[in-house]
Write a protein that holds these residues in place. Structure first.
Motif, PDB file in Angstrom:
ATOM      1  N   GLY A 323       0.786  -1.221   0.000  1.00 40.96           N
ATOM      2  CA  GLY A 323       0.000   0.000   0.000  1.00 40.96           C
ATOM      3  C   GLY A 323       0.820   1.274   0.000  1.00 40.96           C
ATOM      4  O   GLY A 323       0.267   2.360  -0.199  1.00 40.96           O
ATOM      5  N   SER A 324       2.119   1.166   0.222  1.00 41.69           N
ATOM      6  CA  SER A 324       2.971   2.362   0.217  1.00 41.69           C
ATOM      7  C   SER A 324       3.313   2.770  -1.204  1.00 41.69           C
ATOM      8  O   SER A 324       3.389   1.943  -2.111  1.00 41.69           O
ATOM      9  N   ARG A 325       3.549   4.061  -1.374  1.00 35.79           N
ATOM     10  CA  ARG A 325       3.924   4.602  -2.674  1.00 35.79           C
ATOM     11  C   ARG A 325       5.433   4.798  -2.703  1.00 35.79           C
ATOM     12  O   ARG A 325       5.975   5.561  -1.892  1.00 35.79           O
ATOM     13  N   VAL A 326       6.072   4.109  -3.630  1.00 33.46           N
ATOM     14  CA  VAL A 326       7.528   4.119  -3.722  1.00 33.46           C
ATOM     15  C   VAL A 326       7.941   4.670  -5.082  1.00 33.46           C
ATOM     16  O   VAL A 326       7.411   4.256  -6.119  1.00 33.46           O
ATOM     17  N   LEU A 327       8.885   5.609  -5.056  1.00 31.91           N
ATOM     18  CA  LEU A 327       9.420   6.180  -6.284  1.00 31.91           C
ATOM     19  C   LEU A 327      10.849   5.695  -6.478  1.00 31.91           C
ATOM     20  O   LEU A 327      11.715   5.915  -5.626  1.00 31.91           O
ATOM     21  N   ALA A 328      11.092   4.993  -7.583  1.00 33.67           N
ATOM     22  CA  ALA A 328      12.448   4.557  -7.927  1.00 33.67           C
ATOM     23  C   ALA A 328      13.119   5.682  -8.709  1.00 33.67           C
ATOM     24  O   ALA A 328      12.637   6.085  -9.770  1.00 33.67           O
ATOM     25  N   LEU A 329      14.211   6.188  -8.176  1.00 28.62           N
ATOM     26  CA  LEU A 329      14.940   7.273  -8.831  1.00 28.62           C
ATOM     27  C   LEU A 329      16.083   6.667  -9.641  1.00 28.62           C
ATOM     28  O   LEU A 329      17.109   6.270  -9.107  1.00 28.62           O
ATOM     29  N   GLY A 330      15.849   6.561 -10.958  1.00 29.98           N
ATOM     30  CA  GLY A 330      16.821   5.958 -11.862  1.00 29.98           C
ATOM     31  C   GLY A 330      16.570   4.489 -12.079  1.00 29.98           C
ATOM     32  O   GLY A 330      16.414   3.734 -11.118  1.00 29.98           O
ATOM     33  N   TYR A 361       8.503   5.422 -11.286  1.00 24.76           N
ATOM     34  CA  TYR A 361       9.931   5.693 -11.446  1.00 24.76           C
ATOM     35  C   TYR A 361      10.156   6.992 -12.189  1.00 24.76           C
ATOM     36  O   TYR A 361       9.280   7.490 -12.911  1.00 24.76           O
ATOM     37  N   HIS A 362      11.328   7.558 -11.990  1.00 22.52           N
ATOM     38  CA  HIS A 362      11.778   8.681 -12.798  1.00 22.52           C
ATOM     39  C   HIS A 362      13.189   8.400 -13.280  1.00 22.52           C
ATOM     40  O   HIS A 362      14.050   7.983 -12.502  1.00 22.52           O
ATOM     41  N   ASP A 363      13.406   8.594 -14.570  1.00 25.89           N
ATOM     42  CA  ASP A 363      14.751   8.488 -15.134  1.00 25.89           C
ATOM     43  C   ASP A 363      14.828   9.415 -16.340  1.00 25.89           C
ATOM     44  O   ASP A 363      14.050   9.259 -17.283  1.00 25.89           O
ATOM     45  N   GLU A 372       8.400  -6.982 -16.215  1.00 21.48           N
ATOM     46  CA  GLU A 372       7.570  -8.180 -16.068  1.00 21.48           C
ATOM     47  C   GLU A 372       6.259  -7.871 -15.367  1.00 21.48           C
ATOM     48  O   GLU A 372       5.348  -8.702 -15.346  1.00 21.48           O
ATOM     49  N   ASP A 373       6.144  -6.672 -14.810  1.00 23.33           N
ATOM     50  CA  ASP A 373       4.907  -6.254 -14.156  1.00 23.33           C
ATOM     51  C   ASP A 373       4.069  -5.344 -15.048  1.00 23.33           C
ATOM     52  O   ASP A 373       3.030  -4.849 -14.617  1.00 23.33           O
ATOM     53  N   GLY A 374       4.540  -5.111 -16.281  1.00 24.38           N
ATOM     54  CA  GLY A 374       3.781  -4.287 -17.207  1.00 24.38           C
ATOM     55  C   GLY A 374       4.560  -3.071 -17.684  1.00 24.38           C
ATOM     56  O   GLY A 374       5.720  -2.863 -17.314  1.00 24.38           O
ATOM     57  N   ALA A 375       3.903  -2.247 -18.507  1.00 22.35           N
ATOM     58  CA  ALA A 375       4.536  -1.048 -19.054  1.00 22.35           C
ATOM     59  C   ALA A 375       4.528   0.065 -18.015  1.00 22.35           C
ATOM     60  O   ALA A 375       3.579   0.213 -17.237  1.00 22.35           O
ATOM     61  N   MET A 376       5.602   0.848 -18.016  1.00 25.96           N
ATOM     62  CA  MET A 376       5.715   1.975 -17.097  1.00 25.96           C
ATOM     63  C   MET A 376       6.290   3.165 -17.862  1.00 25.96           C
ATOM     64  O   MET A 376       7.028   2.994 -18.823  1.00 25.96           O
ATOM     65  N   ALA A 377       5.940   4.363 -17.417  1.00 27.58           N
ATOM     66  CA  ALA A 377       6.481   5.586 -17.999  1.00 27.58           C
ATOM     67  C   ALA A 377       7.083   6.430 -16.889  1.00 27.58           C
ATOM     68  O   ALA A 377       6.578   6.454 -15.755  1.00 27.58           O
ATOM     69  N   SER A 378       8.153   7.121 -17.203  1.00 27.31           N
ATOM     70  CA  SER A 378       8.818   7.974 -16.227  1.00 27.31           C
ATOM     71  C   SER A 378       7.885   9.100 -15.799  1.00 27.31           C
ATOM     72  O   SER A 378       7.281   9.778 -16.641  1.00 27.31           O
ATOM     73  N   ARG A 387       6.170  14.767  -2.503  1.00 27.79           N
ATOM     74  CA  ARG A 387       5.278  14.942  -1.353  1.00 27.79           C
ATOM     75  C   ARG A 387       4.302  13.780  -1.226  1.00 27.79           C
ATOM     76  O   ARG A 387       3.949  13.369  -0.111  1.00 27.79           O
ATOM     77  N   LEU A 388       3.877  13.249  -2.360  1.00 31.61           N
ATOM     78  CA  LEU A 388       2.902  12.161  -2.351  1.00 31.61           C
ATOM     79  C   LEU A 388       3.540  10.774  -2.277  1.00 31.61           C
ATOM     80  O   LEU A 388       2.850   9.771  -2.349  1.00 31.61           O
ATOM     81  N   THR A 389       4.851  10.734  -2.147  1.00 31.09           N
ATOM     82  CA  THR A 389       5.579   9.470  -2.120  1.00 31.09           C
ATOM     83  C   THR A 389       5.987   9.116  -0.700  1.00 31.09           C
ATOM     84  O   THR A 389       6.467   9.969   0.052  1.00 31.09           O
ATOM     85  N   ASP A 390       5.789   7.860  -0.329  1.00 28.72           N
ATOM     86  CA  ASP A 390       6.178   7.411   1.008  1.00 28.72           C
ATOM     87  C   ASP A 390       7.674   7.158   1.112  1.00 28.72           C
ATOM     88  O   ASP A 390       8.276   7.369   2.161  1.00 28.72           O
ATOM     89  N   CYS A 391       8.270   6.677   0.007  1.00 31.79           N
ATOM     90  CA  CYS A 391       9.696   6.358   0.034  1.00 31.79           C
ATOM     91  C   CYS A 391      10.294   6.540  -1.356  1.00 31.79           C
ATOM     92  O   CYS A 391       9.739   6.064  -2.347  1.00 31.79           O
ATOM     93  N   VAL A 392      11.430   7.238  -1.411  1.00 30.43           N
ATOM     94  CA  VAL A 392      12.206   7.368  -2.634  1.00 30.43           C
ATOM     95  C   VAL A 392      13.410   6.441  -2.539  1.00 30.43           C
ATOM     96  O   VAL A 392      14.126   6.455  -1.537  1.00 30.43           O
ATOM     97  N   VAL A 393      13.606   5.616  -3.559  1.00 31.41           N
ATOM     98  CA  VAL A 393      14.769   4.719  -3.593  1.00 31.41           C
ATOM     99  C   VAL A 393      15.707   5.199  -4.688  1.00 31.41           C
ATOM    100  O   VAL A 393      15.344   5.176  -5.875  1.00 31.41           O
ATOM    101  N   ILE A 394      16.887   5.645  -4.312  1.00 29.84           N
ATOM    102  CA  ILE A 394      17.871   6.107  -5.294  1.00 29.84           C
ATOM    103  C   ILE A 394      18.633   4.897  -5.809  1.00 29.84           C
ATOM    104  O   ILE A 394      19.440   4.304  -5.097  1.00 29.84           O
ATOM    105  N   LEU A 395      18.367   4.530  -7.066  1.00 27.96           N
ATOM    106  CA  LEU A 395      18.963   3.336  -7.659  1.00 27.96           C
ATOM    107  C   LEU A 395      20.025   3.653  -8.712  1.00 27.96           C
ATOM    108  O   LEU A 395      20.883   2.819  -8.987  1.00 27.96           O
ATOM    109  N   THR A 396      19.952   4.841  -9.290  1.00 24.92           N
ATOM    110  CA  THR A 396      20.935   5.269 -10.286  1.00 24.92           C
ATOM    111  C   THR A 396      21.335   6.702  -9.971  1.00 24.92           C
ATOM    112  O   THR A 396      20.466   7.573  -9.839  1.00 24.92           O
ATOM    113  N   ASP A 397      22.622   6.954  -9.886  1.00 23.06           N
ATOM    114  CA  ASP A 397      23.109   8.266  -9.465  1.00 23.06           C
ATOM    115  C   ASP A 397      23.379   9.195 -10.654  1.00 23.06           C
ATOM    116  O   ASP A 397      24.497   9.669 -10.866  1.00 23.06           O
ATOM    117  N   HIS A 398      22.318   9.459 -11.428  1.00 23.20           N
ATOM    118  CA  HIS A 398      22.456  10.354 -12.573  1.00 23.20           C
ATOM    119  C   HIS A 398      22.976  11.719 -12.118  1.00 23.20           C
ATOM    120  O   HIS A 398      22.527  12.260 -11.091  1.00 23.20           O
TER     121      HIS A 398
END
Length: 451
Positions: A323-330, A361-363, A372-378, A387-398
């Motif tokens: 139920g949490s909203r997670v943003l993958a950064l990169g 995600y944002h990249d 494998e979970d479907g199509a996604m757009a940045s 503000r609306l995200t519970d957790c940001v995960v920094i995966l790529t250090d652009h």
């Protein structure tokens, strides 16, 4: 005119099979040296793009490609019959692994099959695709030779491993030393002559098998050392020590140490794959490559460790992953490129989705992707998004990420790339860093309400 003379005079007509991250930069370097180059690829879209002067590879500028195409130095085709007109052919096709981690050399075999149909006397064939030791000699030579048509005499065969590092602004095809090993000394001599026309330093070795082993050593070295520091990150988590501080302090030793840094897992076209080629080959000799297996085991566990970091952080703030909203950064496997091959970000995202998280995600380099979970757009990276995200995960250090701004506007950040270094004192428990103690001593930060 002999092949040697044609190469020295840049009058040889050269070709490259496979026009991806390795093949297209090679084509451009050959053409810039003055050769007439033909690129061959089964993908008609790539052929069309090249012939219209548009680059789809980040390391090749469109204006550079367009000028060479306009000058008649570069052309592309899907028709393998052009091979009969070429003096040299470099094979730059993918060499992935099967689901069982066995080498998939089907692309090499397909290329060799096409070459065999059009092989001519005096032609030089060079394999650049990474593969197991013995491929050039046992597989390609056997396929191309006949009783009356022998390598080293009637045609020439060598291996020269690609060393492409996508996005590297310092070292490209031209100034990265090129290792070359032929089936015979004459094969090596001609391959060295070819590459020395457009690469600054060419390093001949005694055989194709040696050259194949060189590439596998290079990437096994990186895989094993990354596995070591990834395990160090887990050790430091347990012991309450900052792994990055440990590594940087150790790196002050002027001899006997080379720094590697932990991350969310291995990615890219080489390091996650190449060591398995060597391990597979050794199995046939009843030899178990234990370091390779152990490093792979450690590195493959890193995405799960990242997910646990997310779960721990959310749990500390009274939230479950579900139920949490997670943003993958990169999502690219390394910074400042669009390359997603074997990216650990994909595994992190999948595991979070499996645990019930709503993941976006944002990249800046990857506008959309299919997982494998479907199509996604940045998504847009904005204060509202954070503000609306519970957790940001920094995966790529652009490079373009303003991490201080990201942390300032986020409620919880899991950093897998040490991008938040120096921000811990300001933001305390907002930051959870891979391989470092969590800052849970400071006041709790309220997370976003569930939608």
């Amino acid at each position: 005119m002999s092949l040697s003379e044609k190469l020295k005079n840049h009058e040889a007509r050269v070709g490259v099979i496979g026009l991806g991250y390795v093949g297209l930069p090679l084509v451009v370097e050959m053409a810039e040296a003055g050769f007439e180059v033909v690129g061959i690829d089964s993908d008609p879209r790539k052929v069309t793009e090249i012939n219209e002067g548009r680059s789809y590879i980040g390391d090749v500028k469109t204006e550079t490609l367009a000028a060479l195409v306009k000058a008649g130095k570069i052309s592309a085709t899907t028709d393998p019959s052009i091979l009969a007109e070429l003096d040299t052919v470099s094979i730059c096709v993918p060499t992935p692994l099967s689901k069982t981690k066995d080498p998939d050399v089907s692309y090499i075999l397909s290329a060799v099959s096409s070459i065999k149909k059009h092989l001519k006397s005096g032609q030089l064939i060079v394999l650049e695709s990474t593969t197991y030791p013995g491929t050039t000699d046992e597989l390609i030579r056997t396929e191309l030779e006949s009783e009356t048509f022998q390598s080293g005499k009637d045609f020439f065969l060598a291996f020269s491993p690609e060393r492409i590092d996508p996005g590297n602004k310092t070292h490209g095809t031209r100034n990265t030393p090129k290792v070359v090993g032929g089936i015979t000394p004459r094969c090596t001599e001609l391959a060295v002559l070819l590459y020395s026309q457009f690469i600054k330093t060419v390093v001949p070795v005694s055989s194709a098998r040696t050259a194949e082993m060189v590439k596998l050593l290079e990437n096994t070295f990186r895989s094993v050392n990354i596995g070591l520091v990834n395990e160090l990150a887990s050790m430091c988590d347990t012991l309450g020590v900052d792994a990055y501080e440990v590594i940087d302090a150790a790196a002050t030793k002027p001899f006997g140490f080379m720094p590697f840094y932990p991350g969310p897992g291995l990615g890219g076209h080489c390091i996650p794959i190449d060591p398995h080629y060597l391990a597979w080959k050794l199995k046939a000799h009843d030899f178990t490559a234990r370091f390779i297996g152990l490093a792979s085991e450690v590195n493959q566990k890193m995405p799960a460790l990242v997910v646990e970091k997310v779960a721990d952080g959310l749990n500390h703030h009274g939230r479950a992953v579900k139920g949490s909203r997670v943003l993958a950064l990169g999502v690219a496997y390394k910074k400042d490129v669009s390359d997603m091959r074997e990216s650990p970000a994909l595994s992190v995202i999948h595991q979070l989705v499996e645990r019930g998280a709503s993941v976006s995600y944002h990249d800046p380099y990857v506008a959309e992707m299919v997982t494998e979970d479907g199509a996604m757009a940045s998504v847009e990276l904005s204060e509202e998004t954070l503000r609306l995200t519970d957790c940001v995960v920094i995966l790529t250090d652009h490079t373009e990420y303003d991490i201080s701004w990201v942390v300032e506007n986020s409620r919880l950040v899991v950093d897998t790339r040490n991008t938040t270094r120096g921000l811990e004192d300001r933001f305390g428990e907002r930051i959870i860093k891979l391989g470092a103690p969590a800052g849970y001593s400071q006041p709790q930060v309220k997370l976003a309400e569930s939608a």
